[in-house]
Design a protein around this motif. Structure first.
Motif, PDB file in Angstrom:
ATOM      1  N   PHE A 121      -4.037  13.866   3.280  1.00 11.99           N
ATOM      2  CA  PHE A 121      -3.411  12.599   3.644  1.00 11.99           C
ATOM      3  C   PHE A 121      -2.217  12.360   2.726  1.00 11.99           C
ATOM      4  CE2 PHE A 121      -7.878  12.272   4.835  1.00 11.99           C
ATOM      5  CZ  PHE A 121      -7.763  11.918   6.175  1.00 11.99           C
ATOM      6  N   TYR A 122      -1.088  12.040   3.316  1.00 12.37           N
ATOM      7  CA  TYR A 122       0.161  11.927   2.565  1.00 12.37           C
ATOM      8  C   TYR A 122       0.289  10.547   1.926  1.00 12.37           C
ATOM      9  CZ  TYR A 122       1.862  16.189   4.924  1.00 12.37           C
ATOM     10  OH  TYR A 122       2.036  17.472   5.377  1.00 12.37           O
ATOM     11  N   HIS A 123       0.272  10.510   0.600  1.00  8.92           N
ATOM     12  CA  HIS A 123       0.455   9.247  -0.114  1.00  8.92           C
ATOM     13  C   HIS A 123       1.888   9.150  -0.631  1.00  8.92           C
ATOM     14  CE1 HIS A 123       0.247  11.358  -3.995  1.00  8.92           C
ATOM     15  NE2 HIS A 123      -0.788  12.017  -3.504  1.00  8.92           N
ATOM     16  N   GLU A 124       2.274   7.958  -1.039  1.00 12.42           N
ATOM     17  CA  GLU A 124       3.669   7.665  -1.349  1.00 12.42           C
ATOM     18  C   GLU A 124       4.200   8.363  -2.598  1.00 12.42           C
ATOM     19  OE1 GLU A 124       2.119   4.087   1.013  1.00 12.42           O
ATOM     20  OE2 GLU A 124       1.341   5.484  -0.505  1.00 12.42           O
ATOM     21  N   ASP A 125       3.330   8.914  -3.425  1.00  9.72           N
ATOM     22  CA  ASP A 125       3.781   9.556  -4.662  1.00  9.72           C
ATOM     23  C   ASP A 125       3.986  11.067  -4.526  1.00  9.72           C
ATOM     24  OD1 ASP A 125       3.761   7.133  -6.074  1.00  9.72           O
ATOM     25  OD2 ASP A 125       1.611   7.318  -6.477  1.00  9.72           O
ATOM     26  N   LEU A 126       3.821  11.592  -3.325  1.00 10.00           N
ATOM     27  CA  LEU A 126       4.042  13.024  -3.119  1.00 10.00           C
ATOM     28  C   LEU A 126       5.524  13.370  -3.269  1.00 10.00           C
ATOM     29  CD1 LEU A 126       1.729  13.714  -0.045  1.00 10.00           C
ATOM     30  CD2 LEU A 126       1.424  14.600  -2.365  1.00 10.00           C
ATOM     31  N   PRO A 127       5.839  14.605  -3.663  1.00 12.19           N
ATOM     32  CA  PRO A 127       7.247  15.004  -3.800  1.00 12.19           C
ATOM     33  C   PRO A 127       7.909  15.178  -2.438  1.00 12.19           C
ATOM     34  CG  PRO A 127       5.818  16.893  -4.138  1.00 12.19           C
ATOM     35  CD  PRO A 127       4.912  15.696  -4.036  1.00 12.19           C
ATOM     36  N   ILE A 155      11.236   0.513   0.188  1.00 11.83           N
ATOM     37  CA  ILE A 155      11.398   1.664   1.080  1.00 11.83           C
ATOM     38  C   ILE A 155      10.160   1.777   1.959  1.00 11.83           C
ATOM     39  CG2 ILE A 155      11.556   4.189   1.192  1.00 11.83           C
ATOM     40  CD1 ILE A 155      13.043   4.019  -1.545  1.00 11.83           C
ATOM     41  N   VAL A 156      10.392   1.924   3.255  1.00 14.24           N
ATOM     42  CA  VAL A 156       9.297   2.057   4.215  1.00 14.24           C
ATOM     43  C   VAL A 156       9.378   3.441   4.846  1.00 14.24           C
ATOM     44  CG1 VAL A 156       8.300   1.168   6.350  1.00 14.24           C
ATOM     45  CG2 VAL A 156       9.284  -0.414   4.690  1.00 14.24           C
ATOM     46  N   ARG A 157       8.252   4.137   4.869  1.00  9.99           N
ATOM     47  CA  ARG A 157       8.194   5.470   5.480  1.00  9.99           C
ATOM     48  C   ARG A 157       7.263   5.435   6.688  1.00  9.99           C
ATOM     49  NH1 ARG A 157       7.451   8.648  -0.290  1.00  9.99           N
ATOM     50  NH2 ARG A 157       9.633   8.474  -0.992  1.00  9.99           N
ATOM     51  N   LYS A 217       3.372  -4.973  -4.526  1.00  9.40           N
ATOM     52  CA  LYS A 217       3.042  -4.326  -5.793  1.00  9.40           C
ATOM     53  C   LYS A 217       3.787  -3.010  -5.971  1.00  9.40           C
ATOM     54  CE  LYS A 217      -1.698  -6.144  -5.609  1.00  9.40           C
ATOM     55  NZ  LYS A 217      -3.132  -5.754  -5.488  1.00  9.40           N
ATOM     56  N   HIS A 218       4.394  -2.520  -4.891  1.00 15.09           N
ATOM     57  CA  HIS A 218       5.034  -1.208  -4.917  1.00 15.09           C
ATOM     58  C   HIS A 218       6.401  -1.282  -4.250  1.00 15.09           C
ATOM     59  CE1 HIS A 218       1.118   0.492  -6.061  1.00 15.09           C
ATOM     60  NE2 HIS A 218       0.611  -0.298  -5.132  1.00 15.09           N
ATOM     61  N   SER A 219       7.229  -0.276  -4.509  1.00 19.51           N
ATOM     62  CA  SER A 219       8.561  -0.233  -3.898  1.00 19.51           C
ATOM     63  C   SER A 219       8.605   0.681  -2.680  1.00 19.51           C
ATOM     64  CB  SER A 219       9.600   0.236  -4.920  1.00 19.51           C
ATOM     65  OG  SER A 219       9.288   1.544  -5.377  1.00 19.51           O
ATOM     66  N   VAL A 264      -0.271  13.313   8.297  1.00 22.87           N
ATOM     67  CA  VAL A 264      -1.121  12.132   8.454  1.00 22.87           C
ATOM     68  C   VAL A 264      -1.035  11.322   7.171  1.00 22.87           C
ATOM     69  CG1 VAL A 264      -3.454  11.269   8.897  1.00 22.87           C
ATOM     70  CG2 VAL A 264      -2.668  13.385  10.002  1.00 22.87           C
ATOM     71  N   GLY A 265      -0.767  10.039   7.305  1.00 18.98           N
ATOM     72  CA  GLY A 265      -0.513   9.209   6.142  1.00 18.98           C
ATOM     73  C   GLY A 265      -1.762   8.676   5.466  1.00 18.98           C
ATOM     74  N   ASP A 266      -1.617   8.367   4.203  1.00 20.29           N
ATOM     75  CA  ASP A 266      -2.646   7.666   3.437  1.00 20.29           C
ATOM     76  C   ASP A 266      -2.300   6.175   3.494  1.00 20.29           C
ATOM     77  OD1 ASP A 266      -4.250   6.442   1.556  1.00 20.29           O
ATOM     78  OD2 ASP A 266      -3.964   7.977   0.018  1.00 20.29           O
ATOM     79  N   PRO A 267      -3.121   5.354   4.168  1.00 15.33           N
ATOM     80  CA  PRO A 267      -2.787   3.938   4.332  1.00 15.33           C
ATOM     81  C   PRO A 267      -3.303   3.033   3.217  1.00 15.33           C
ATOM     82  CG  PRO A 267      -4.705   4.442   5.655  1.00 15.33           C
ATOM     83  CD  PRO A 267      -4.327   5.729   4.940  1.00 15.33           C
ATOM     84  N   THR A 268      -3.812   3.607   2.124  1.00 14.11           N
ATOM     85  CA  THR A 268      -4.454   2.804   1.080  1.00 14.11           C
ATOM     86  C   THR A 268      -3.539   1.702   0.559  1.00 14.11           C
ATOM     87  OG1 THR A 268      -5.772   4.713   0.390  1.00 14.11           O
ATOM     88  CG2 THR A 268      -5.597   2.881  -1.164  1.00 14.11           C
ATOM     89  N   ARG A 269      -2.331   2.057   0.196  1.00  8.56           N
ATOM     90  CA  ARG A 269      -1.382   1.087  -0.354  1.00  8.56           C
ATOM     91  C   ARG A 269      -1.021   0.024   0.682  1.00  8.56           C
ATOM     92  NH1 ARG A 269       3.908   3.415  -3.421  1.00  8.56           N
ATOM     93  NH2 ARG A 269       2.230   4.341  -4.690  1.00  8.56           N
ATOM     94  N   LEU A 270      -0.813   0.462   1.914  1.00  7.05           N
ATOM     95  CA  LEU A 270      -0.457  -0.459   2.994  1.00  7.05           C
ATOM     96  C   LEU A 270      -1.585  -1.449   3.270  1.00  7.05           C
ATOM     97  CD1 LEU A 270       1.530  -1.209   5.320  1.00  7.05           C
ATOM     98  CD2 LEU A 270       0.266   0.420   6.735  1.00  7.05           C
ATOM     99  N   LEU A 271      -2.817  -0.948   3.367  1.00 10.94           N
ATOM    100  CA  LEU A 271      -3.954  -1.818   3.678  1.00 10.94           C
ATOM    101  C   LEU A 271      -4.198  -2.838   2.576  1.00 10.94           C
ATOM    102  CD1 LEU A 271      -6.437   0.751   5.270  1.00 10.94           C
ATOM    103  CD2 LEU A 271      -5.061  -0.981   6.435  1.00 10.94           C
TER     104      LEU A 271
END
Length: 298
Positions: A121-127, A155-157, A217-219, A264-271
């Protein structure tokens, strides 16, 4: 009354977002290459003077930057970078020059900046690991924000946004149309790649929340569901619901040489941001699109 300036206002996300913002009593001024409405001006991102004039007069609280050439298979590479990168730099320059108060910018990037990754699952801190020119151009725009410390930005991905009214140049509406028309053959590319599909109504809900709230809480935020579906899955759902089973032809013309096999995204931060509110069921969105296409065939 809150004021939002919206680029790419005439596109799929833009049209739905304007409707959502109006429902929340937010004043919106949009721009795109066609115009045609009182709240959407015909302005090119590359027209520095007109962009500066409109933003200086409007003085938005928030700018949502949607405008882009968003097709990964778009053939004119120089135009992708001209619109997506140069156009964004012009917008950032204008905002720095004419906004009297510190403006909040929501930059719409893409999940494509992740490319192929080893994570499930792709989280926002991946390169960054983009696989096409569209994704490369969006990666550059994310870096460009660092040159504008005067702007408050998020920034929204988004992953793959779908829904009723989406143009048929994209995969899902194209598949839906073929089933609605009961085509005998269905020409597709790779059947195995998995994507995270997000309903348009959920997408514009997230963007409207980001526009109005200041407690992020995040950018950087993914817009995703955390659930993947392959082209095979989609064909199976449509075949089961419609009762139609076309011949599936894997066409080399549609097979990408540099394929991203699972995104496939990791929705943890979004949720966490939306207190656990999840995206609607993919199957429901797909069936809604099918019913709309079937009932509105020309």
């Amino acid at each position: 009354m809150m004021k939002v300036f919206l680029t790419g206002a005439g596109g799929f996300i833009g049209r739905n977002l304007i409707k959502k913002l109006h429902e929340q009593n937010i004043e919106v001024l949009g721009c795109d290459n066609t115009g045609g409405r009182d709240d959407i001006k015909k302005i090119s991102l590359l027209d520095y003077d007109e962009l500066k004039k409109q933003i200086a007069e409007f003085q938005p609280d928030t700018v949502i930057h949607l405008a882009a050439i968003a097709l990964a298979i778009y053939g004119n590479t120089s135009e992708i970078y001209n619109v997506n990168v140069v156009g964004t730099e012009i917008l950032l320059k204008v905002l720095s020059e004419v906004c009297k108060n510190k403006v909040k910018l929501i930059l719409i990037s893409t999940a494509g900046v992740y490319g192929n990754q080893s994570e499930e699952f792709y989280h926002e801190d991946l390169p960054f690991n983009p696989a096409n020119h569209y994704s490369y151009s969006k990666m550059v725009t994310e870096y460009m924000l660092r040159q504008h410390p005067d702007l408050e930005f998020t920034i929204v991905r988004p992953f793959n946004i779908i829904g009723v009214g989406q143009r048929q140049v994209f995969l899902i509406p194209k598949l839906v149309e073929h089933f609605a028309k009961k085509s005998r053959e269905l020409h597709v590319g790779n059947l195995k790649p998995e994507r995270d599909y997000v309903d348009i109504n959920y997408c514009v809900y997230i963007l409207s929340e980001l526009a109005q709230r200041n407690d992020m809480k995040h950018s950087i935020y993914n817009i995703c569901s955390g659930v993947g579906h392959s082209v095979e899955d989609i064909i199976e759902i449509l075949a089961e619901y419609s009762g139609h089973n076309p011949e599936i032809v894997v066409d080399p013309a549609f097979v990408r040489k540099n394929e991203v096999w699972r995104m496939v995204g990791d929705p943890t931060r979004l949720l966490d941001f939306v207190n656990g509110k999840k995206c609607s069921d993919f199957r429901k969105t797909l069936i809604d699109m099918y019913e709309y296409s079937k009932n509105n065939m020309i």
